[in-house]
Design an enzyme around this catalytic site. Structure first.
Site, PDB file in Angstrom:
ATOM      1  CB  ALA A  25       0.453   4.140  -2.054  1.00 53.42           C
TER       2      ALA A  25
ATOM      3  CD  GLN B 243      -8.685   2.489  -2.425  1.00 54.89           C
ATOM      4  OE1 GLN B 243      -9.390   1.517  -2.183  1.00 54.89           O
ATOM      5  NE2 GLN B 243      -8.192   3.255  -1.473  1.00 54.89           N
TER       6      GLN B 243
ATOM      7  CB  ALA C  94       1.225  -3.672   2.717  1.00 56.85           C
ATOM      8  CG  HIS C  95      -2.323   0.854   4.641  1.00 53.59           C
ATOM      9  ND1 HIS C  95      -3.464   1.569   4.934  1.00 53.59           N
ATOM     10  CD2 HIS C  95      -1.573   1.677   3.884  1.00 53.59           C
ATOM     11  CE1 HIS C  95      -3.385   2.775   4.391  1.00 53.59           C
ATOM     12  NE2 HIS C  95      -2.245   2.860   3.752  1.00 53.59           N
TER      13      HIS C  95
ATOM     14  CB  THR D  79      17.546  -0.707   7.338  1.00 62.39           C
ATOM     15  OG1 THR D  79      18.880  -0.242   7.516  1.00 62.39           O
ATOM     16  CG2 THR D  79      17.427  -2.147   7.787  1.00 62.39           C
TER      17      THR D  79
ATOM     18  CB  CYS E 138      -5.596  12.424   3.089  1.00 55.82           C
ATOM     19  SG  CYS E 138      -5.228  10.808   2.451  1.00 55.82           S
TER      20      CYS E 138
END
Ligand code: PLP
Length: 396
Positions: free
Chosen positions: A87, A195, A216-217, A256, A342
């Site tokens: 994100a 969220q 994803a996480h 990639t 963070c």
């Protein structure tokens, strides 16, 4: 390699393991997601750009499935999904990419004071590059005022960024209404929906949102995979890429593709979509149970942020005169946070609660509970008992 992973929930299954209630920071990988990912680390290791052989074609097929699933979660089409490393990158691509592509039209950008750092900091960088940023305040509940928002839009406004649901308080902004106010004004509307993605129904066919970030996480997928939704419509949305190179992702994100992570991301999106309805109810009941239990057994607290429009897995409370850092020291068996992961290295209390006007004494005592897919009732019971054991009882 055989896929012999048992479908055991990764959390809270034994009484000596710490209880994880920090799902806004990250979520465990769902075992079903992991199982889908594993072959792509070993025998299916191809590069999705290698069209000349079956290894590459298999990788490309896997990415196409992941892209379809990511699109389905938000009712978009797969051509509207650009995969990124997460994100933070998607937010940077949306904001810097749009600002630099549109600076011929204007240099004014509108956002909220309560955004995530991965929105606020790219905007700070743009400010240093000559863009003008309006950071709108929020009310005591965490909402932006519709009138103030509308008034902030000007003829030189090119971009708006408002998060779908807040990562500290779980407060859900009226995104549809806000986005509609930017329509027909040729202002791009971006939302950080990280969220909200697991719990809010997001239908890109029925919204004026132009750019949407998810990762994803935070939805039981792996770290290191995210997406930016870019609405495909006339006039075409043009973004300047952050990375130039092999031209992957329509030239918007060279490099990639991380196939195993994207395969996991796709499966995580699919599971969210198919389990969401039940999960909202289940986790919402647990959260209410936690709040009521704490209110009964522990001394009084204030709830930070609206209780009406809020993620079902979030509870953010403050005990006056209690520092959350001290509380966490006394509760090493519960994984909790006072706010953004963070920020936990810096001793500053939350910028989100500050913007909501929460007084300093309460800001230092903020405790953010983030429940998740594998949180069982017995964890909630234990958390209530543990809080009761370290905090004075109600009325004392
Ligand atoms: C976690 C989070 C991010 C950052 O996501 P990454 O994929 O870790 O870069 C951005 N915005 C919000 C609201 C978040 O909660």
């Amino acid at each position: 390699m055989r896929s012999n992973h048992r479908l055991t929930p990764p959390l809270g299954t034994t009484s000596d393991r710490p209880i994880y209630l920090d799902h806004h920071a990250t979520t465990p990988v769902d075992p079903r997601v992991l199982r889908k990912m594993l072959p792509y680390f070993s025998e299916k290791f191809g590069n999705a750009s290698s069209g000349s052989h079956s290894f590459g074609r298999d990788a490309l097929k896997a990415v196409q499935i992941a892209r379809t699933e990511a699109a389905k979660l938000i009712h978009a089409s797969s051509e509207e999904i650009i995969f990124t490393s997460g994100a933070t990158e998607a937010n940077n691509l949306a904001l810097k990419g749009a600002a630099h592509a549109l600076k011929g039209k204007g240099r004014h950008i509108v956002t909220l004071a309560t955004e995530h750092k991965s929105v606020l900091d790219p905007l700070k960088r743009l400010e240093m590059d000559g863009f003008e940023i309006t950071r709108l305040p929020v009310d005591g509940e965490g909402f932006v005022s519709m009138e103030m928002f509308e008034k902030s839009l000007r003829s030189d406004t090119i971009l708006v960024s408002v998060m779908w649901a807040n990562n500290e308080t779980g407060v859900i902004q009226p995104i549809q209404k806000l986005a509609r106010l930017t329509q027909n004004k040729s202002i791009l509307f971006h939302t950080d929906a990280v969220q909200g993605a697991a719990y809010c129904v997001m239908d890109m066919r029925k919204t004026a949102v132009d750019l949407l970030t998810f990762t994803a996480h935070k939805i039981y997928g792996p770290k290191g995979a995210g997406a930016l939704y870019i609405r495909k419509r006339e006039p075409n949305i043009r973004l300047l890429p952050l990375l130039d190179g092999g031209g992957q992702e329509k030239g918007l994100r060279s490099g990639t593709l991380n196939i195993p992570a994207l395969v996991g991301f796709g499966e995580a999106c699919r599971l969210c979509r198919t389990t969401r309805k039940n999960e909202i109810k289940r986790v919402g009941r647990l959260r209410d149970c936690l709040k009521n239990g704490l209110a009964q057994k522990v001394r009084s607290f204030r709830v930070n942020g609206s209780e009406k429009a809020r993620l079902p897995n979030n509870l953010n409370i403050s005990f006056k005169g209690v520092r959350s850092a001290d509380l966490f020291d006394r509760l090493p068996d519960i994984a909790l946070s006072s706010g953004s992961a963070c920020l936990s290295t810096s001793p500053e209390p939350s910028h989100v609660l500050k913007a909501m006007g929460v007084e300093e004494g309460f800001r230092w005592g903020a405790v953010r509970f983030g429940l998740g897919r594998f949180t069982p009732q017995k964890d909630i019971d234990r958390v209530i008992a543990r809080f009761a054991s370290v905090l004075p009882r109600k009325g004392k």
